[in-house]
Design a protein around this motif. Structure first.
Motif, short mmCIF file in Angstrom:
data_model
loop_
_atom_site.label_atom_id
_atom_site.label_comp_id
_atom_site.label_asym_id
_atom_site.label_seq_id
_atom_site.Cartn_x
_atom_site.Cartn_y
_atom_site.Cartn_z
N TRP A 97 0.86 -1.17 0.00
CA TRP A 97 0.00 0.00 0.00
C TRP A 97 0.91 1.23 0.00
N GLN A 118 0.89 5.50 0.15
CA GLN A 118 0.08 6.68 0.43
C GLN A 118 -0.08 7.52 -0.84
N GLN A 119 -1.27 8.03 -1.05
CA GLN A 119 -1.49 8.92 -2.19
C GLN A 119 -0.52 10.09 -2.11
N ALA A 171 -2.33 -0.99 -3.84
CA ALA A 171 -3.36 0.00 -3.53
C ALA A 171 -2.68 1.34 -3.27
N LEU A 224 -3.61 4.71 -1.44
CA LEU A 224 -4.66 5.03 -0.47
C LEU A 224 -4.33 6.30 0.31
N THR A 225 -5.38 6.97 0.77
CA THR A 225 -5.19 8.03 1.76
C THR A 225 -4.98 7.38 3.12
N ASP A 249 -6.74 7.87 5.72
CA ASP A 249 -8.05 7.45 6.23
C ASP A 249 -8.47 6.11 5.63
N GLN A 250 -8.19 5.91 4.35
CA GLN A 250 -8.53 4.62 3.73
C GLN A 250 -7.69 3.49 4.32
N MET A 251 -6.40 3.77 4.59
CA MET A 251 -5.57 2.77 5.25
C MET A 251 -6.10 2.44 6.64
N ARG A 252 -6.51 3.47 7.36
CA ARG A 252 -7.03 3.26 8.73
C ARG A 252 -8.26 2.36 8.71
N VAL A 253 -9.15 2.58 7.76
CA VAL A 253 -10.35 1.74 7.66
C VAL A 253 -9.96 0.28 7.44
N ARG A 254 -9.02 0.05 6.54
CA ARG A 254 -8.59 -1.33 6.27
C ARG A 254 -7.90 -1.96 7.48
#
Length: 196
Positions: free
Chosen positions: A156, A158-159, A180, A182-183, A185-190
């Motif tokens: 992953w 970071q954007q 992937a 990801l931002t 926040d998107q990493m945190r969700v995963r």
């Protein structure tokens, strides 16, 4: 009907994280999201000043549900634990049970550097690695992301547009791509779902 995608905890034994400029807040954001029952070993390299002790482990421990400690040479790779590279040592995976510290030459002027951690994790854990590359102002991590992906692991990145310093994630994407982009926040969700 297709079967559901495998869960992270079923496919990943070790999470390796690399960050440089702007990385303290980014790493903190990720550690806040890890659940207390995350089963993986977590290993982190931040580019740190070589000439003074680091308080990174103590700092991050305040925000993480998992135990956080500074890595030690030949220490066991304890699951459900976060290990932080100490100043002036490369942190590496020695085998499936052991970490190691190295005084090998700096990589891209950094020791600890991200590439040695990522490359050693790929060599030992192959497709059971998740690499996360965050903000930074160098090309460190690009070779490591390539090694992770070549070994079948996930990367992953970071954007770059979101990163405090976009050079490191942008360099890795140009050199090795990613599974992937990801931002935080998107990493945190995963990562919040990373539990049995």
């Amino acid at each position: 009907m297709s079967s559901p995608a495998p869960r992270l905890c079923d496919t990943v034994d070790v999470i390796v994280v690399g960050a440089s400029a702007g990385g303290v807040s980014a790493v903190r954001a990720l550690l806040e999201a890890l659940p207390a029952n995350c089963p993986a070993v977590v290993m982190i390299v931040l580019h740190l000043p070589r000439d003074r002790p680091s308080q990174a482990a103590e700092l991050f421990a305040q925000y993480c549900a998992l135990p956080v400690a500074e890595a030690e040479d030949k220490a066991p790779l304890t699951p459900s634990t976060v290990w932080i590279a100490p100043p002036d040592y490369h942190l590496m995976v020695e085998d499936r049970d052991t970490m190691s510290l190295s005084l090998d030459e700096p990589v891209l002027f950094s020791r600890p550097a991200i590439d040695p951690l990522f490359e050693s994790a790929a060599a030992v854990f192959a497709d059971r690695v998740l690499a996360i590359l965050l903000t930074g102002a160098s090309n460190d991590g690009s070779e490591g992301v390539a090694a992770i992906r070549a070994g079948g692991g996930q990367a992953w990145v970071q954007q770059p547009e979101e990163a405090s310093s976009p050079m490191m994630p942008a360099s890795a994407l140009a050199y090795a791509g990613a599974d992937a982009v990801l931002t935080l926040d998107q990493m945190r969700v995963r990562l919040r779902s990373f539990q049995p």
